[in-house]
Design a protein around this motif. Structure first.
Motif, PDB file in Angstrom:
ATOM      1  N   VAL A  54      -1.397   8.344 -13.116  1.00  0.00           N
ATOM      2  CA  VAL A  54      -1.487   6.882 -13.208  1.00  0.00           C
ATOM      3  C   VAL A  54      -1.191   6.283 -11.833  1.00  0.00           C
ATOM      4  O   VAL A  54      -1.910   5.403 -11.362  1.00  0.00           O
ATOM      5  CB  VAL A  54      -0.510   6.331 -14.277  1.00  0.00           C
ATOM      6  N   ILE A  55      -0.149   6.776 -11.174  1.00  0.00           N
ATOM      7  CA  ILE A  55       0.091   6.430  -9.771  1.00  0.00           C
ATOM      8  C   ILE A  55      -0.588   7.526  -8.961  1.00  0.00           C
ATOM      9  O   ILE A  55      -0.137   8.667  -8.947  1.00  0.00           O
ATOM     10  CB  ILE A  55       1.595   6.353  -9.443  1.00  0.00           C
ATOM     11  N   GLU A  56      -1.700   7.181  -8.336  1.00  0.00           N
ATOM     12  CA  GLU A  56      -2.472   8.176  -7.590  1.00  0.00           C
ATOM     13  C   GLU A  56      -1.791   8.578  -6.296  1.00  0.00           C
ATOM     14  O   GLU A  56      -1.824   9.727  -5.897  1.00  0.00           O
ATOM     15  CB  GLU A  56      -3.863   7.637  -7.253  1.00  0.00           C
ATOM     16  N   LYS A  57      -1.233   7.591  -5.575  1.00  0.00           N
ATOM     17  CA  LYS A  57      -0.585   7.882  -4.303  1.00  0.00           C
ATOM     18  C   LYS A  57       0.312   6.723  -3.914  1.00  0.00           C
ATOM     19  O   LYS A  57       0.125   5.596  -4.359  1.00  0.00           O
ATOM     20  CB  LYS A  57      -1.584   8.197  -3.204  1.00  0.00           C
ATOM     21  N   ASP A  58       1.283   7.028  -3.099  1.00  0.00           N
ATOM     22  CA  ASP A  58       2.161   6.022  -2.511  1.00  0.00           C
ATOM     23  C   ASP A  58       1.761   5.900  -1.049  1.00  0.00           C
ATOM     24  O   ASP A  58       1.780   6.886  -0.311  1.00  0.00           O
ATOM     25  CB  ASP A  58       3.631   6.461  -2.629  1.00  0.00           C
ATOM     26  N   ILE A  59       1.375   4.685  -0.649  1.00  0.00           N
ATOM     27  CA  ILE A  59       0.836   4.501   0.694  1.00  0.00           C
ATOM     28  C   ILE A  59       1.528   3.341   1.403  1.00  0.00           C
ATOM     29  O   ILE A  59       2.223   2.535   0.780  1.00  0.00           O
ATOM     30  CB  ILE A  59      -0.681   4.233   0.658  1.00  0.00           C
ATOM     31  N   SER A  60       1.292   3.254   2.695  1.00  0.00           N
ATOM     32  CA  SER A  60       1.713   2.103   3.485  1.00  0.00           C
ATOM     33  C   SER A  60       0.456   1.357   3.905  1.00  0.00           C
ATOM     34  O   SER A  60      -0.529   1.969   4.320  1.00  0.00           O
ATOM     35  CB  SER A  60       2.478   2.545   4.724  1.00  0.00           C
TER      36      SER A  60
END
Length: 159
Positions: A54-60
């Protein structure tokens, strides 16, 4: 390919997702306070949301102006042939190009919509030669220069 399996989300999950889409560096304690759960419960839910995709990736999100890449272009691309292997080659070429921030295979008069982020028109011109002309299977492309970014982001309304 698109994923067709959905994950069951409750109100707590939806509220957590809303908060972390705004700021994924929010301390767990703050998220827990806002949604009315304990810190360990929020941590478990976030872990499950990541594990299920559901959360594909954590990005900036980088300010493109501050890093010297102020030019955004939206490009419509029409293919010469819709043979699957040729379309797949185009997808891979677009996917591999770091200046293409987003790529969509679409219905209608064109086949692909691309969002580029480049330093200047010289960089874009070189990219057009490489991925459109030399890459092959491109019948035509039409470029729109973004004059002002009114709203950008990938936030999804959950619910």
């Amino acid at each position: 390919m698109r994923k067709t399996v959905s994950v069951s989300l409750d109100d707590f999950d939806r509220r957590i997702l809303d908060l972390v889409q705004h700021d994924n560096l929010s301390p767990l304690r703050l998220v827990a306070d806002k949604v009315g759960l304990s810190v360990p419960a929020v941590a478990r839910r976030l872990q499950r949301l990541r594990e299920t995709g559901v959360i594909e990736k954590d990005i900036s999100v980088v300010d493109q102006d501050l890093v010297g890449r102020p030019l955004t272009l939206i490009v419509e691309v029409t293919s010469e042939s819709e043979r699957l292997e040729l379309l797949d080659a185009m997808r891979e070429r677009f996917r591999a190009c770091p200046q293409i921030q987003q790529c969509y295979y679409v219905t209608g008069q064109v086949d692909f919509m691309l969002v580029f982020n480049v330093r200047d028109m010289e960089e874009y011109t070189a990219l057009t030669r490489e991925i459109f002309f030399e890459g092959g299977n491109v019948e035509s492309f039409r470029t729109f220069v973004v004059m002002d970014r009114i709203k950008t982001g990938m936030r999804t309304v959950v619910g």
